[in-house]
Design a protein around this motif. Sequence first.
Motif, PDB file in Angstrom:
ATOM      1  N   ARG A 132     -30.151 -64.397 -13.079  1.00  0.00           N
ATOM      2  CA  ARG A 132     -30.200 -63.049 -13.291  1.00  0.00           C
ATOM      3  C   ARG A 132     -29.250 -62.302 -14.634  1.00  0.00           C
ATOM      4  O   ARG A 132     -29.259 -61.159 -15.078  1.00  0.00           O
ATOM      5  CB  ARG A 132     -29.004 -62.395 -12.235  1.00  0.00           C
ATOM      6  CG  ARG A 132     -27.712 -62.885 -12.276  1.00  0.00           C
ATOM      7  CD  ARG A 132     -26.721 -62.513 -10.973  1.00  0.00           C
ATOM      8  NE  ARG A 132     -25.311 -62.514 -11.503  1.00  0.00           N
ATOM      9  CZ  ARG A 132     -24.927 -63.330 -10.674  1.00  0.00           C
ATOM     10  NH1 ARG A 132     -25.043 -65.104 -10.388  1.00  0.00           N
ATOM     11  NH2 ARG A 132     -23.566 -63.495 -10.928  1.00  0.00           N
ATOM     12  N   ARG A 138     -32.091 -62.208 -17.346  1.00  0.00           N
ATOM     13  CA  ARG A 138     -33.065 -60.448 -16.609  1.00  0.00           C
ATOM     14  C   ARG A 138     -31.840 -59.935 -18.130  1.00  0.00           C
ATOM     15  O   ARG A 138     -33.158 -58.343 -18.704  1.00  0.00           O
ATOM     16  CB  ARG A 138     -33.435 -60.361 -15.663  1.00  0.00           C
ATOM     17  CG  ARG A 138     -33.701 -59.056 -15.492  1.00  0.00           C
ATOM     18  CD  ARG A 138     -33.681 -59.105 -13.305  1.00  0.00           C
ATOM     19  NE  ARG A 138     -32.270 -58.387 -13.185  1.00  0.00           N
ATOM     20  CZ  ARG A 138     -31.911 -58.950 -12.714  1.00  0.00           C
ATOM     21  NH1 ARG A 138     -31.992 -60.299 -12.078  1.00  0.00           N
ATOM     22  NH2 ARG A 138     -30.452 -58.699 -11.972  1.00  0.00           N
ATOM     23  N   ARG A 139     -31.110 -59.500 -17.645  1.00  0.00           N
ATOM     24  CA  ARG A 139     -29.547 -58.797 -18.197  1.00  0.00           C
ATOM     25  C   ARG A 139     -30.143 -58.635 -19.735  1.00  0.00           C
ATOM     26  O   ARG A 139     -30.014 -57.459 -20.837  1.00  0.00           O
ATOM     27  CB  ARG A 139     -28.579 -58.503 -17.709  1.00  0.00           C
ATOM     28  CG  ARG A 139     -29.045 -58.515 -16.383  1.00  0.00           C
ATOM     29  CD  ARG A 139     -27.365 -58.731 -15.460  1.00  0.00           C
ATOM     30  NE  ARG A 139     -27.500 -58.425 -14.394  1.00  0.00           N
ATOM     31  CZ  ARG A 139     -26.747 -58.981 -13.590  1.00  0.00           C
ATOM     32  NH1 ARG A 139     -25.338 -59.504 -13.826  1.00  0.00           N
ATOM     33  NH2 ARG A 139     -26.305 -58.732 -12.367  1.00  0.00           N
TER      34      ARG A 139
END
Length: 147
Positions: free
Chosen positions: A132, A135-136
Motif C-alpha cells: 500500500r 501505491r502512495r
Amino acid sequence: MKIGIGSDHGGFELKEYIKEFLEKEGIEYMDYGTNSSESVDYPDYGRKLSEAVIAGEVDKGIAICGTGIGISIACNKVKGIRCALCGDTYSARMSVEHNNANIIALGGRVIGKDLAIEIVSTWLKSQFLGGRHERRVNKISDIESNL
C-alpha cells in the motif's frame, strides 16, 4: 551502496562527522560540498546532491544545512526526489519504510552528532515495505508528473 552527502556552511561540521562514520562502516560516499564553514547557499548543494541521486551517481543522499529545512525543500524541487527531514530514528525508519525516501535531511545546528549517526544508521538499514505504501509513493510521483 554508495551514498552522496552535501551540505551548506551550517551543516559542514556535521557532514564531516558523518563522513567519518561512513568510512568506519566501509560505506562508499561522494561528497558534493561544501568544503568549509564559509557562507554558501544551501539550494546549490541540495540541487547537486539531488541531481546525483537521480542520475544514479549515488544510491541515496544525506543533505545537511543549519536546520535541515531549507536544503530539504531545495532537494524536493528535483523531480524524483523524496527527501525527508528527520530529527529522530523513528522518522528516519518510517521515511524509508513508508515513503521510500531517497534523501534524508538533517539539521547541523539542531541535532547532536551522536543522534545524527543513530538517525543515519537507522535510515541506511531501513527497507521500503512496498504494498500500500508503493501505491502512495506512486501517487506522489503522479503529482510531480502533472505539474
